[in-house]
Enzyme design. Structure first.
Site, PDB file in Angstrom:
ATOM      1  N   GLU A   1     -12.585  -2.100  12.577  1.00 34.68           N
ATOM      2  CA  GLU A   1     -12.621  -1.376  11.308  1.00 34.68           C
ATOM      3  C   GLU A   1     -13.783  -1.808  10.427  1.00 34.68           C
ATOM      4  OE1 GLU A   1      -9.779  -0.518   7.398  1.00 34.68           O
ATOM      5  OE2 GLU A   1      -8.993  -1.680   9.085  1.00 34.68           O
TER       6      GLU A   1
ATOM      7  N   GLU B   1       0.815  -1.216   0.000  1.00 35.64           N
ATOM      8  CA  GLU B   1       0.000   0.000   0.000  1.00 35.64           C
ATOM      9  C   GLU B   1       0.853   1.271   0.000  1.00 35.64           C
ATOM     10  OE1 GLU B   1      -4.059  -1.688   2.061  1.00 35.64           O
ATOM     11  OE2 GLU B   1      -2.631  -0.667   3.366  1.00 35.64           O
TER      12      GLU B   1
ATOM     13  N   ASP C   1      -8.741  -8.991   4.356  1.00 36.33           N
ATOM     14  CA  ASP C   1      -8.425  -7.858   5.239  1.00 36.33           C
ATOM     15  C   ASP C   1      -9.449  -7.722   6.355  1.00 36.33           C
ATOM     16  OD1 ASP C   1      -7.391  -5.544   6.332  1.00 36.33           O
ATOM     17  OD2 ASP C   1      -7.995  -4.233   4.693  1.00 36.33           O
TER      18      ASP C   1
END
Length: 619
Positions: free
Chosen positions: A320, A213, A292
């Site tokens: 998240e 990333e 993820d």
């Protein structure tokens, strides 16, 4: 491993962090070989409550299954313009940093050390894995700040680790390159690491996110991840330090039109060819699923594919993708499934054995790592009930076979005085019993409730891009980050089979490679992760895929509303302030759950053209 009950001829070693508890002739005894072990033993007595001072009890030997039980803080020293003081944090600001500097008062950090010891956690990383310019300086110019944090945590057996920038030698002006095979770079890391240990003699080591990333890494120099990790491991080895090298590496600029590209494959494809090349003090840190931290994923095949590498499993304690600590979502049942999963079949070792190093002829265990959910909120975790996830992470890292409901029961007794503590008789009757019963009703299956009103049958990423809160069925579907459901008028799901899809099923050893490959044998809860099927495909319970989507989304909202009303009944049994906070959060959870229900159901009604068999209103 976990609790080891002493028996004749059994393994009764106490160990560095272990302890023995016994009661004989009216005296309760805690024995340990170290101060940390004694501390853990005393917290064990707290969990037992009055039971520790009742009937005689034979000697019980306890020691942790995983040697490393670490929380990674994604805290930024400088306030990031997009992510703020804490990336993916939902409990306020950092307890370590504020507006570019170490907090003046570290009293709360010391209290945090006590909290971690009570949960069984023995290590923390104090900064974000995405290491920005100021955070890079923690390794050198601002090392004194890290040492101050270590001083506050040390009395509680908690060692400090640092997330480091792989390109730090260049960023800090030490070398012209960060090539891991360059002699000047090796010398730079050796010298800097020696200075770190001068300041913090019990420093734990480095955490690295590299070539991921946008973070720099060894690929820029034509080197691989083993080259990069071994560079840092070599610098840490003389001091007993370790490097946690994250396996979260994938192409985040892929072409969504290319169906052969599969983000789920990435970690395995990158790392399994390197098995056996990592130094002994390298720990490959692998997210528990291949994507993820989604609410439902299979266990990552990398965990079973690196027998000559120390592997740590990474969990996300901060929520998240599971409600961001605005929704009740007790994660221990999910984690327990992961730790109990047996990659080689029912007779083989489980994930818990891999992280503990209990696999025959395997590498030493890498432990368990969680992304912290703690901030400077008065309740530590923003949502008062999200504290249970922090506690459960530590307890499962210590004893992976523990029952999530039993862990929750411990937490209830330790957190709410009205529940009657954790002794054998308190809290079973009257108000204490009502409180315990209600909290179990609200929390035991709250992760299942969240799954029901959000993403069906193993689909992921139906969230708003960027902040990841709330529904957006196609939010990521046509972006460079990946493609996750492939819904069209005929069906839904990702074909990851070897026969006709991306081949991801082949990354698992038997029997799971065959189970996931087979449409008939694939578990329903993962069906759309592994297969693209028509909306009329019949699940094992006799329901069609499209009807399952409708039914679960209506049911999930109803479950949230019942939990909300159940919590309201606890007024007077729970202190006013936390009761009011949770009541407000339940109102938001219900609103958001209704939005999830309506958007997902409307989306699939319009895609499929198949109405709800029960005739319920779908917008």
């Amino acid at each position: 491993m976990g609790p080891v009950i002493g028996t004749a001829g059994g393994d009764e070693r106490i160990g560095d962090e272990g302890y023995v508890v016994a009661r004989h002739e009216g005296v309760t005894v805690v024995l340990a070989d170290s101060a940390t072990g004694l501390l853990y033993g005393l917290f064990h007595l707290v969990r037992l409550g009055e039971e520790a001072f009742g009937a005689a009890r034979p000697a019980e030997h306890h020691r942790p299954a995983a040697r490393l039980r670490m929380l990674d803080h994604w805290d930024n020293v400088d306030v990031h313009p997009v992510m703020g003081q804490v990336e993916r944090g939902y409990a306020g600001g950092s307890i370590f940093w504020r507006d570019g500097a170490l907090r003046d008062d570290l009293t709360r950090v010391r209290a945090y050390g006590r909290l971690l010891a009570a949960c069984g956690v023995n290590a923390v990383t104090v900064n974000n894995v995405n290491v920005h310019a100021t955070e890079t300086l923690l390794l050198t110019d601002r090392l004194r700040d890290v040492a101050a944090i270590a001083d506050r945590l040390r009395p509680y057996g908690v060692r400090v680790h640092l997330s480091v920038n792989f390109a730090a030698p260049v960023a800090l002006g030490g070398t012209a390159t960060a090539d891991p095979l360059d002699e000047d770079v090796r010398a730079w890391w050796a010298a800097v690491t020696a200075r770190v240990y001068e300041a913090i003699p019990d420093f734990g080591g480095y955490v690295v996110k590299a070539d991921s990333e946008g973070q720099p890494g060894p690929h820029a120099y034509g080197r691989d991840h083993a080259d990069g990790a071994n560079l840092l491991a070599e610098a840490l080895a003389p001091f007993g330090g370790v490097v946690h090298w994250r396996a979260f590496v994938y192409n985040h600029r892929q072409d969504w039109r290319d169906r052969s590209t599969d983000r789920a494959r990435a970690a395995y494809d990158h790392f399994t060819p390197l098995d056996g090349r990592f130094r002994d003090n390298v720990i490959l840190q692998v997210k528990h699923g291949p994507i993820d931290f989604q609410v439902r994923e299979p266990v990552s095949p990398v965990i079973a594919a690196m027998p000559r590498t120390r592997v740590a499993v990474e969990l996300q304690v901060t929520q998240e993708y599971t409600g961001q600590q605005r929704h009740v979502c007790y994660l221990a049942p999910m984690w327990s499934e992961v730790l109990g999963f047996r990659p080689w079949g029912p007779a083989g070792p489980g994930v818990a054995h891999v992280v503990a190093g209990d696999v025959a002829d395997g590498a030493a265990g890498g432990g368990l790592v969680g992304v912290s959910n703690v901030g400077d909120d008065p309740y530590w975790t923003g949502h008062p009930l999200a504290q249970a996830n922090l506690y459960a992470f530590g307890r499962l890292a210590w004893a992976p076979s523990s029952d999530p409901a039993a862990i929750l029961d411990e937490w209830i007794g330790l957190t709410f005085p009205a529940a009657g503590g954790n002794d054998a008789t308190g809290g079973d009757d009257g108000d204490g019993g009502r409180l315990r019963e209600a909290l179990h009703e609200i929390m035991d299956d709250s992760c299942g409730t969240y799954e029901r009103y959000t993403v069906p049958l193993g689909v992921g990423f139906m969230v708003r891009p960027g902040h990841h809160y709330g529904p957006d069925v196609d939010g990521y579907e046509y972006t460079p980050w990946g493609t996750y459901h492939f819904a069209d008028r005929d069906g839904v799901g990702v074909d990851r089979t070897r026969a006709t899809g991306t081949g991801f099923t082949g990354q698992y050893p038997p029997p799971w490679s065959e189970v996931y490959e087979s449409l008939a044998r694939c578990p329903d809860e993962l069906l759309l992760f592994f297969h693209h099927v028509p909306y009329g495909h019949v699940l094992h319970d006799g329901t069609t895929v499209i009807q399952h989507i409708y039914d679960t989304h209506f049911a999930g909202v109803e479950e949230v509303d019942r939990a909300r009303l159940r919590w309201a009944e606890l007024a007077g049994l729970v202190p006013d302030a936390p009761h009011a906070r949770v009541r407000e959060l339940f109102a938001e959870q219900l609103r958001c759950a209704e939005e999830w229900r309506d958007q997902v159901n409307a989306y699939f009604l319009r895609k499929s053209g198949v109405p709800d068999a029960r005739g319920r209103r779908i917008p």
